[in-house]
Design a protein around this motif. Structure first.
Motif, mmCIF file in Angstrom:
data_model
loop_
_atom_site.group_PDB
_atom_site.id
_atom_site.type_symbol
_atom_site.label_atom_id
_atom_site.label_comp_id
_atom_site.label_asym_id
_atom_site.label_seq_id
_atom_site.Cartn_x
_atom_site.Cartn_y
_atom_site.Cartn_z
ATOM 1 N N ASP A 114 -30.511 20.134 47.513
ATOM 2 C CA ASP A 114 -31.171 21.440 47.454
ATOM 3 C C ASP A 114 -30.686 22.318 48.600
ATOM 4 O O ASP A 114 -31.304 22.370 49.663
ATOM 5 N N ARG A 115 -29.543 22.950 48.382
ATOM 6 C CA ARG A 115 -29.019 23.852 49.417
ATOM 7 C C ARG A 115 -28.403 25.077 48.742
ATOM 8 O O ARG A 115 -28.052 25.021 47.556
ATOM 9 N N PRO A 116 -28.312 26.173 49.522
ATOM 10 C CA PRO A 116 -27.805 27.404 48.909
ATOM 11 C C PRO A 116 -26.422 27.199 48.279
ATOM 12 O O PRO A 116 -25.587 26.467 48.822
ATOM 13 N N GLY A 117 -26.198 27.813 47.147
ATOM 14 C CA GLY A 117 -24.877 27.787 46.526
ATOM 15 C C GLY A 117 -24.720 26.753 45.429
ATOM 16 O O GLY A 117 -23.751 26.799 44.669
ATOM 17 N N VAL A 118 -25.678 25.809 45.326
ATOM 18 C CA VAL A 118 -25.522 24.750 44.332
ATOM 19 C C VAL A 118 -25.656 25.311 42.909
ATOM 20 O O VAL A 118 -24.803 25.097 42.045
ATOM 21 N N SER A 119 -26.739 26.073 42.677
ATOM 22 C CA SER A 119 -26.913 26.667 41.339
ATOM 23 C C SER A 119 -25.724 27.561 41.010
ATOM 24 O O SER A 119 -25.232 27.574 39.884
ATOM 25 N N ALA A 120 -25.280 28.307 42.013
ATOM 26 C CA ALA A 120 -24.143 29.207 41.789
ATOM 27 C C ALA A 120 -22.941 28.414 41.289
ATOM 28 O O ALA A 120 -22.287 28.805 40.307
ATOM 29 N N SER A 121 -22.646 27.248 41.929
ATOM 30 C CA SER A 121 -21.462 26.490 41.478
ATOM 31 C C SER A 121 -21.653 25.942 40.066
ATOM 32 O O SER A 121 -20.721 25.963 39.259
ATOM 33 N N VAL A 122 -22.878 25.448 39.780
ATOM 34 C CA VAL A 122 -23.117 24.873 38.451
ATOM 35 C C VAL A 122 -22.916 25.942 37.369
ATOM 36 O O VAL A 122 -22.158 25.749 36.413
ATOM 37 N N PHE A 123 -23.572 27.100 37.545
ATOM 38 C CA PHE A 123 -23.554 28.075 36.456
ATOM 39 C C PHE A 123 -22.258 28.882 36.405
ATOM 40 O O PHE A 123 -21.873 29.372 35.356
ATOM 41 N N LYS A 124 -21.555 28.933 37.533
ATOM 42 C CA LYS A 124 -20.236 29.585 37.494
ATOM 43 C C LYS A 124 -19.274 28.703 36.691
ATOM 44 O O LYS A 124 -18.517 29.204 35.850
ATOM 45 N N ALA A 125 -19.337 27.387 36.947
ATOM 46 C CA ALA A 125 -18.436 26.479 36.226
ATOM 47 C C ALA A 125 -18.703 26.544 34.720
ATOM 48 O O ALA A 125 -17.771 26.536 33.902
ATOM 49 N N LEU A 126 -19.982 26.642 34.344
ATOM 50 C CA LEU A 126 -20.312 26.733 32.909
ATOM 51 C C LEU A 126 -19.823 28.059 32.329
ATOM 52 O O LEU A 126 -19.266 28.108 31.224
ATOM 53 N N ALA A 127 -20.023 29.137 33.103
ATOM 54 C CA ALA A 127 -19.580 30.455 32.628
ATOM 55 C C ALA A 127 -18.061 30.480 32.475
ATOM 56 O O ALA A 127 -17.528 31.023 31.491
ATOM 57 N N ASP A 128 -17.357 29.865 33.428
ATOM 58 C CA ASP A 128 -15.893 29.836 33.355
ATOM 59 C C ASP A 128 -15.422 29.113 32.096
ATOM 60 O O ASP A 128 -14.327 29.371 31.590
ATOM 61 N N ALA A 129 -16.244 28.178 31.613
ATOM 62 C CA ALA A 129 -15.870 27.450 30.394
ATOM 63 C C ALA A 129 -16.405 28.164 29.148
ATOM 64 O O ALA A 129 -16.417 27.585 28.057
ATOM 65 N N ALA A 130 -16.868 29.416 29.327
ATOM 66 C CA ALA A 130 -17.404 30.245 28.224
ATOM 67 C C ALA A 130 -18.585 29.571 27.521
ATOM 68 O O ALA A 130 -18.768 29.683 26.314
ATOM 69 N N ILE A 131 -19.411 28.870 28.314
ATOM 70 C CA ILE A 131 -20.615 28.249 27.747
ATOM 71 C C ILE A 131 -21.807 29.159 28.071
ATOM 72 O O ILE A 131 -22.044 29.491 29.227
ATOM 73 N N ASN A 132 -22.527 29.574 27.026
ATOM 74 C CA ASN A 132 -23.704 30.412 27.256
ATOM 75 C C ASN A 132 -24.902 29.530 27.585
ATOM 76 O O ASN A 132 -25.273 28.669 26.806
#
Ligand code: ADP
Ligand code: ASP
Ligand code: MG
Length: 429
Positions: free
Chosen positions: A294-312
């Motif tokens: 639980d630290r800043p930036g974790v959600s950002a990495s998870v959802f950026k990786a999903l967005a980069d794979a064009a997953i809604n």
């Protein structure tokens, strides 16, 4: 005609110029999979088109693949490999609609009506390169106009386009609706009719609640919520497009002449109804990442990786931290079932950098929603929904709300029973 930020259609398309013998119109009609599901149904479509043409109208007809064909093609591909190349999927899937355009043109020829078929690319539909869910960039319908001017009914393959480089793309499941709405905008059609196997948009799926009521009209925003929450009668992106370009359209049956449902801008009287409809989306899956630092930036990495794979990603829930020293948390999110394998792969790929304990996935969930613009001015709607589900012993897994909807994630097995309960409480039948 390029589709830019300016509305192409500033005047109402419906019902300002209802077709009639003295009123020649350009009409875009779309026929879905079951409406063209066998040769008899295709002949039935041709007969309806021929009737409109005999009244003097010009017609652009968008058709889907015959029912079951797209699913069959997807199944075939998966038998070759579980995660096929999306570029090749588009080449494969586009064949479904290509079959129907030719058969529909032939059915019109058999009635003595001149007709020409066109693939999405031939119709001038240019998209981005996001295979299997491409967005329309612009439409240059010059060839459609040429064919119309020669006296033809033009039959366009729904659900497909091409990139500026000439790669075949598809527009996401249900994408023939989008083809029809986008063509209606680009051609400045007088009328846009979406023909399907139900008489219109109902208060819920009439297959689940046979006493569901047909809506005479529904606002873009309500239709958009219903569609994106699982009412598959319209593809949600097509409704978004219609709202953006002011395309008024009618959803009606290809099997009778009953008036359908008009989808248009909200009017004052629509607010009187608190819940316009109930929707169930069985096409959802859930991924849970357990014990993520639980630290800043974790959600950002998870959802950026999903967005980069064009997953809604749809709903997201993050729990409170647990553990002292190095606190961790659990993150759950939902995606479309079709994206589940891809999403799991993306998350597994993050394991080394993020250091979570494990990721679990299930497709045994459903999203249940109530929708209505009247919710803006009425309180207590969510409480009544939760109370109804509690009385039925249905556990709520996730919740999300907007000013005109409340959605919950529940066990898929209880989805249809829950729709019936909510329909009874909020709609009354
Ligand atoms: P098409 O093949 O014509 O595109 P779809 O199968 O995509 O048709 O959509 C029509 C189906 O949508 C109907 O048969 C119905 O079961 C389902 N449906 C779900 N929710 C609704 C609703 N609220 N109103 C009408 N139909 C609905
Ligand atoms: N044939 C495509 C599908 O089944 C597109 C459509 O029918 O609208 O999703
Ligand atoms: Mg459809």
């Amino acid at each position: 005609m390029p589709i830019g930020s300016q509305p192409l259609v500033s005047r109402p398309l419906f019902p300002a110029r209802r077709p009639g013998a003295h009123n020649m119109a350009l009409i875009v009609q779309k026929y879905g999979g079951s409406s063209v599901g066998n040769p008899e149904r295709i002949k039935n479509v041709a007969a309806r088109v021929a009737k409109y043409r005999a009244d003097g109208h010009r017609l652009v007809v968008v058709v889907s693949a015959m029912s079951g064909v797209t699913d069959g093609l997807i199944k075939l591909a998966k038998e070759i490999m579980p995660l096929p190349s999306e570029r090749e999927m588009d080449v494969l899937l586009a064949t479904g609609e290509q079959t129907t355009i030719a058969l529909t043109a032939m059915a019109l020829h058999a009635l003595g009506v001149p007709a020409a078929s066109m693939t999405g690319a031939q119709a001038g539909i240019v998209t981005d390169g996001v295979h299997t869910k491409a967005k329309i960039h612009n439409i240059t319908p010059k060839k459609i106009h040429d064919r119309l001017n020669e006296g033809n009914v033009v039959i366009v393959a729904g659900f497909q386009g091409e990139t500026p480089d000439g790669a075949i793309t598809t527009l996401g499941r249900g994408g023939s609706d989008l083809t029809a709405i986008a063509l209606a905008a680009a051609l400045e059609a007088d009328l846009c009719q979406i023909y399907t196997d139900v008489d219109g948009v109902y208060t819920t799926d009439p297959r689940i609640v046979p006493t569901a009521k047909k809506l005479t009209e529904v606002s873009y925003d309500e239709m958009l919520e219903l569609a994106s929450l699982g009412a598959k009668v319209m593809q949600s992106r097509s409704v978004e497009f219609a709202k953006k370009f002011g395309v008024i359209f009618e959803v009606r049956s290809s099997l009778n002449d009953n008036p359908g449902t008009i989808v248009k801008e909200e009017s004052k009287s629509m607010e009187a109804v608190v819940v316009r409809g109930v929707a169930l989306d069985k096409n959802q899956a859930k991924v849970t990442i357990i014990a993520v630092p639980d630290r800043p930036g974790v959600s950002a990495s998870v959802f950026k990786a999903l967005a980069d794979a064009a997953i809604n990603v749809d709903m997201i829930v993050q729990n409170v931290s647990h553990g002292s020293g190095k606190p961790t948390t659990d993150i759950s999110f939902t995606v479309e079932k079709a994206d589940l394998l891809k999403a799991q792969k993306v998350i597994e790929g993050l394991k080394a950098t993020l250091g979570f304990s494990q990721a679990t996935a299930t497709d045994g969930i459903a999203k249940l929603s109530i929708v209505g613009v009247g919710m803006r001015s009425h309180s207590g709607v969510a409480a009544r929904m939760f109370d109804t589900l509690a009385k039925d012993g249905i556990n709520i897994d996730m919740i999300s709300t907007s000013e005109i909807k409340v959605s919950v994630v529940i066990d898929a097995a209880k989805g249809e029973a829950a729709v019936r309960s909510l329909h009874k409480i909020f709609i009354g039948t």
